[in-house]
Write an enzyme that holds these catalytic residues in place. Structure first.
Site, PDB file in Angstrom:
ATOM      1  N   LYS A 245       5.634 -13.982   6.568  1.00 12.51           N
ATOM      2  CA  LYS A 245       6.702 -15.125   5.560  1.00 12.51           C
ATOM      3  C   LYS A 245       7.774 -14.556   5.588  1.00 12.51           C
ATOM      4  CE  LYS A 245       6.523 -17.495   2.087  1.00 12.51           C
ATOM      5  NZ  LYS A 245       6.058 -19.182   2.124  1.00 12.51           N
TER       6      LYS A 245
ATOM      7  N   TYR B 228       1.254  -1.329   0.147  1.00  8.81           N
ATOM      8  CA  TYR B 228       0.152   0.028  -0.485  1.00  8.81           C
ATOM      9  C   TYR B 228       1.369   1.427   0.238  1.00  8.81           C
ATOM     10  CZ  TYR B 228      -4.935  -1.514   0.479  1.00  8.81           C
ATOM     11  OH  TYR B 228      -6.279  -1.720   0.177  1.00  8.81           O
TER      12      TYR B 228
ATOM     13  N   ASP C 159      -4.961  -8.798   3.439  1.00  7.21           N
ATOM     14  CA  ASP C 159      -5.999  -8.570   2.070  1.00  7.21           C
ATOM     15  C   ASP C 159      -6.009  -9.808   1.788  1.00  7.21           C
ATOM     16  OD1 ASP C 159      -7.404  -7.297   0.318  1.00  7.21           O
ATOM     17  OD2 ASP C 159      -5.717  -6.925  -0.696  1.00  7.21           O
TER      18      ASP C 159
ATOM     19  N   ASP D  22       1.187 -18.911   4.714  1.00  9.47           N
ATOM     20  CA  ASP D  22       1.091 -20.333   3.729  1.00  9.47           C
ATOM     21  C   ASP D  22      -0.036 -21.331   4.623  1.00  9.47           C
ATOM     22  OD1 ASP D  22       3.632 -20.129   4.348  1.00  9.47           O
ATOM     23  OD2 ASP D  22       4.041 -21.257   2.207  1.00  9.47           O
TER      24      ASP D  22
END
Length: 590
Positions: A229, A162, A307, A283
């Site tokens: 991540k 963003y 998101d 994940d």
């Protein structure tokens, strides 16, 4: 009436919500802003305003009332402000009123227009996108047990993708950045690549996690999970994780424990009044929200992860049509429908008002008006279970009665005004919550390793592996006493408390073999620890990755390190700990 604004009329009745000493002060008759929205916005906003007003009137016997102030964004604003979709006076009023809610907005096609949602977040610094996701009985879902989903997701709103730092392939700016990265930073990537920069800061990360943990504290939640991540992007996503743990430790240390402490110190039983701080790789988290959703409570994550994840979880419990949301700064909050404008259904009195409705429920809770909020959340599943639904649910429920937007609002209002035993409903919900937490606790107590594996916990820093319950000796104790401690506790070393210079030490079995047995025939019963201990000790920080720790152990020819936080030793990690982690988790250390 305010004369400072061109089109917005602040109600002459009611009082403005204020902030005092960092806390929201909501009067009995507050002025709250609203934006009708584009497309289906007018239909769902009109319906929701009636429902919210009915709930407030019923909950407080007419003593409280919201005085609504219409503000303008999107197409309606463009018609009033000479084509300006995001007028400055609207931004000013949203800030002045502190609390507001908006319907879905469109962004005009063509260059030069920012997304209105992004513009709001950036201009008002609404850094936390808050998305609660839970299942309501009767709502169609693809899950076998959608009732297990009940999370509140905090997504960082201003950084990561963003930030909008991108350089298009083939432009001079792109060439300049690519040249710098290749020449100065020795980076390798394909020619002609578009380049994006992903900033994640300590400031932005900490304020987001701080808000998530405070929410958990204020609302009696069981855990906060940091989603990242960091196994691949160590200095952005991994840093987010580390900064999150730092906030928990430094600012909420009295009310939080880590997951490692939960299993290592408390044997799977959450101490009374404590919140567990966890982390999961992104994940894995997607899998867990399908397989074990009840293991997670509050989620704090970076922008792009949030998101994807918030929309995916919403799909598990009925879709975006009933997914609420809010964008919140330190105090200013703009609640919103999370779906689009659906222009083909505009003015047809057809669509589900659920997303905006429950965003209003969030708003009432934010204002401290929980009784009114609870009225809506408790009658909603009763109406849906009776088969009174809008077209999107009607096509999924056998025997449903399809109604329009306003008629669905009528049904809810009728239930609200008919009365409902709030205390009994709340008591039943609390008893169910306690029962579910007890079930999870029993599973952790009976099979801790299996629970860690099945809930996606993967160690990736020394903090995840280290032994926190330190066994220490002083310089003045004898080597024999240290040996007894090692034998009794089945350990190969003990930490030596700081000497007069404040330096920590360590004494290992190898030290004893080399300096007592192999040495000059010293008597362990009379030899002091200070004569055998190694100083200074070699240490790593709790945030050191397991791969880095393994490299350091190999390079230094040592088998263990103490783990430090500032000047304090908080644990010890050994090569055996690292070996066991790989063996137990079947995991290639990143």
């Amino acid at each position: 009436m305010s004369t400072a604004y061109r089109h917005i009329k602040i109600p002459t009745t009611g009082e403005k919500i204020t902030v005092r000493d960092g806390k929201l002060h909501v009067p009995e008759q507050p002025i709250v802003g609203y934006v009708e929205g584009d497309g289906i916005g007018p239909d769902i906003t009109k319906a929701c305003l009636r429902i919210w007003d009915a709930a407030v009137a019923k909950a407080y016997g007419g003593k409280r009332k919201i005085h609504w102030c219409e503000t303008f964004l999107g197409e309606k604003a463009a018609g009033l402000y000479d084509g300006n979709y995001c007028p400055d006076e609207t931004l000013k009023v949203l800030q002045e009123l502190v609390v507001s809610i908006k319907g879905p907005l469109t962004t005009p096609v063509g260059g030069g227009f920012r997304s209105l949602n992004v513009a709001l977040r950036q201009d008002l610094d609404l850094y936390a996108c808050v998305r609660p996701v839970r299942h309501y009985a009767g709502v169609p879902s693809p899950l076998k047990r959608p009732d297990l989903v009940d999370i509140v997701l905090f997504r960082e709103n201003t950084e990561d993708v963003y930030a909008g730092i991108e350089y298009k392939s083939g432009t001079p700016e792109n060439a300049k950045v690519a040249d710098f990265l290749r020449r100065e930073m020795k980076a390798k990537f394909f020619e002609g690549a578009g380049i994006g920069i992903k900033p994640i800061s300590e400031f932005g990360s900490k304020r987001l996690v701080r808000k998530a943990i405070q929410y958990a504290v204020d609302n009696g939640r069981e855990s906060v999970t940091l989603v990242h991540k960091g196994n691949i992007q160590k200095f952005t996503e991994g840093a987010f994780r580390n900064w999150g743990y730092a906030v928990a430790r430094e600012e909420f240390g009295k009310v939080t424990i880590t997951e490692e402490q939960l299993y290592g110190e408390f044997k799977g039983k959450v101490p009374e009044g404590k919140i567990v701080i966890k982390d999961r790789i992104a994940d894995i988290m997607f899998q867990m929200m399908l397989l074990r959703p009840d293991e997670f409570d509050v989620i704090a994550t970076t922008n792009l992860n949030g998101d994807y994840l918030s929309d995916a979880i919403a799909a598990e419990v009925g879709g975006m049509g009933i997914a609420p949301g809010a964008n919140i700064a330190d105090n200013v909050a703009v609640f919103e429908a999370t779906h689009g404008t659906a222009p083909k259904y505009a003015n047809q009195n057809k669509v589900n008002p659920g997303s905006l409705l429950f965003s209003g429920v969030m708003m009432l809770e934010y204002m401290g008006w929980k009784e009114a909020a609870d009225l809506i959340t408790l009658v909603y599943p009763e109406v849906v279970s009776d088969g009174i639904v809008t077209y999107d649910f009607a096509r999924q429920i056998d025997g449903a009665t399809e109604v329009g937007t306003s008629q669905f609002a009528d049904a809810l209002i009728e239930r609200i005004e008919g009365g409902i035993d709030l205390e009994a409903k709340r008591k039943a919900q609390q008893e169910q919550l306690v029962k579910e937490r007890k079930q999870r606790e029993i599973r952790r107590l009976l099979q801790p390793m299996e629970e860690m594996l099945e809930t996606g916990r993967v160690p990736h820093t020394v903090a995840d592996l280290m032994t926190r319950s330190l066994i220490t000796v002083t310089d003045e104790e004898t080597v024999e006493q240290a040996m007894h401690l090692m034998t009794d506790n089945n350990i190969s070393s003990v930490v030596v408390e700081p000497d007069q210079d404040g330096v920590w030490g360590i004494i290992t079995r190898r030290d004893i073999v080399a300096k007592i047995v192999r040495g000059k025939g010293r008597n362990p019963a009379t030899t002091k620890v200070r004569d055998v201990a190694s100083r200074p000790i070699v240490s790593v920080t709790a945030e050191t990755s397991i791969r880095e720790a393994a490299s350091k152990i190999t390079d230094s020819n040592l088998s263990r390190f103490t783990v430090v936080q500032g000047k304090d030793v908080i644990g010890i990690v050994t090569e055996t700990d690292i070996f066991n982690a790989v063996e137990k988790y079947g995991w290639a250390v990143e």
